[in-house]
Design an enzyme around this catalytic site. Structure first.
Site, PDB file in Angstrom:
ATOM      1  N   LYS A  62       3.063  -5.596  -2.573  1.00 38.38           N
ATOM      2  CA  LYS A  62       2.634  -5.042  -3.860  1.00 38.38           C
ATOM      3  C   LYS A  62       3.595  -3.929  -4.271  1.00 38.38           C
ATOM      4  O   LYS A  62       3.819  -2.980  -3.512  1.00 38.38           O
ATOM      5  CB  LYS A  62       1.240  -4.438  -3.692  1.00 38.38           C
ATOM      6  CG  LYS A  62       0.185  -5.011  -4.592  1.00 38.38           C
ATOM      7  CD  LYS A  62      -1.128  -4.342  -4.233  1.00 38.38           C
ATOM      8  CE  LYS A  62      -2.191  -4.659  -5.220  1.00 38.38           C
ATOM      9  NZ  LYS A  62      -3.424  -3.942  -4.908  1.00 38.38           N
TER      10      LYS A  62
HETATM   11  C1  E4P Z   1      -5.811  -4.412  -7.377  1.00 36.69           C
HETATM   12  O1  E4P Z   1      -5.101  -5.037  -6.613  1.00 36.69           O
HETATM   13  C2  E4P Z   1      -6.361  -3.079  -7.112  1.00 36.69           C
HETATM   14  O2  E4P Z   1      -6.466  -2.917  -5.710  1.00 36.69           O
HETATM   15  C3  E4P Z   1      -7.736  -2.872  -7.646  1.00 36.69           C
HETATM   16  O3  E4P Z   1      -8.224  -4.014  -8.323  1.00 36.69           O
HETATM   17  C4  E4P Z   1      -7.920  -1.601  -8.351  1.00 36.69           C
HETATM   18  O4  E4P Z   1      -9.264  -1.509  -8.755  1.00 36.69           O
HETATM   19  P1  E4P Z   1      -9.990  -0.128  -9.106  1.00 36.69           P
HETATM   20  O5  E4P Z   1      -9.651   0.219 -10.518  1.00 36.69           O
HETATM   21  O6  E4P Z   1     -11.445  -0.445  -8.932  1.00 36.69           O
HETATM   22  O7  E4P Z   1      -9.481   0.890  -8.121  1.00 36.69           O
END
Ligand code: E4P
Length: 222
Positions: free
Chosen positions: A85
């Site tokens: 990522k």
């Molecule tokens: C995506 O890969 C992120 O880990 C995640 O969806 C972020 O979500 P949040 O806004 O609930 O932290």
């Protein structure tokens, strides 16, 4: 639509994997920081990769292209199913290009507009993660980013997968699936809610109560 679980909690991941409900997992530094006793987040990532054979996103914390590339290469060595990522920043696109050229799949994260999603695809991302919930939180329409990105990718035959992220509730899932997001990553709480309906509970209570009456009656008749 593929379902990914958005957590680093091994108990939750084990449950969802055993039930055959998930195709992959996304983690991020915040999610890993919540795992109790996780002194070495890499051990957690290796265990997640063992539990779920699908793509497991592991995020870099470096912010320069060279450092992100090096960190991404290290993360990719943890298991064959790691997806690196990378945040949607300028240096991130350089790192994405280099990692993708080396055969490492990249999920470009922290995307908040369809143009960011288009840029990520051009850099070679295997997945882009538009964050719906965080846009809704500030009064924008997060789903519009998914809608626009789907249309743009379809216009140009772009194969990058749209990974709807920051999912907050079942309605997000319905809309993302209707628009045609390739993947949605959700917390376990949302996955559980997708299974629930009050009429299911009422119906089951009624069936069990009627069955109880039937068996009580047959005992009397016997
Ligand atoms: C995506 O890969 C992120 O880990 C995640 O969806 C972020 O979500 P949040 O806004 O609930 O932290």
């Amino acid at each position: 639509m593929k379902f990914f679980l958005d957590t680093a909690d091994l108990t939750e991941i084990r449950w969802a994997a055993d039930a055959g409900l998930i195709d992959g997992v996304t983690t991020n530094p915040s999610l890993l920081s919540k795992v109790a006793g996780a002194d070495d987040p890499r051990e957690i990532l290796v265990e997640i990769c063992r539990l779920v054979p699908g793509p497991i996103s592991a995020e870099v914390v470096a912010v320069t292209a060279d450092a992100m590339e090096a960190e991404g290469r290290d993360l990719a060595k943890l298991a064959d199913n790691i997806v690196v990522k990378i945040p949607m920043i300028e240096d991130g696109m350089l790192a994405t290009r280099r990692l993708a050229a080396g055969g490492i799949r990249v999920n470009v994260t922290l995307c908040f507009s369809s143009m960011q999603c288009l840029i990520a695809a051009k850099a070679g991302a295997a997945y882009v993660s538009p964050f719906l919930g965080r846009l809704d939180d500030i009064g924008h329409d997060g789903m519009e980013v998914i809608r626009e990105t789907r249309a743009i990718y379809d216009n140009y035959g772009i194969a990058t997968e749209i990974l709807a992220a920051s999912i907050r509730h079942p309605r997000h899932m319905v809309e993302a699936a209707t628009i045609g997001a390739d993947v949605a990553t959700m917390p376990t709480s949302v996955l559980r809610k997708l299974m629930q309906h009050p009429l299911t509970d009422l119906g089951l209570d009624q069936f069990l109560a009627d069955w109880g009456k039937l068996t009580a009656r047959s005992k009397v008749e016997v």
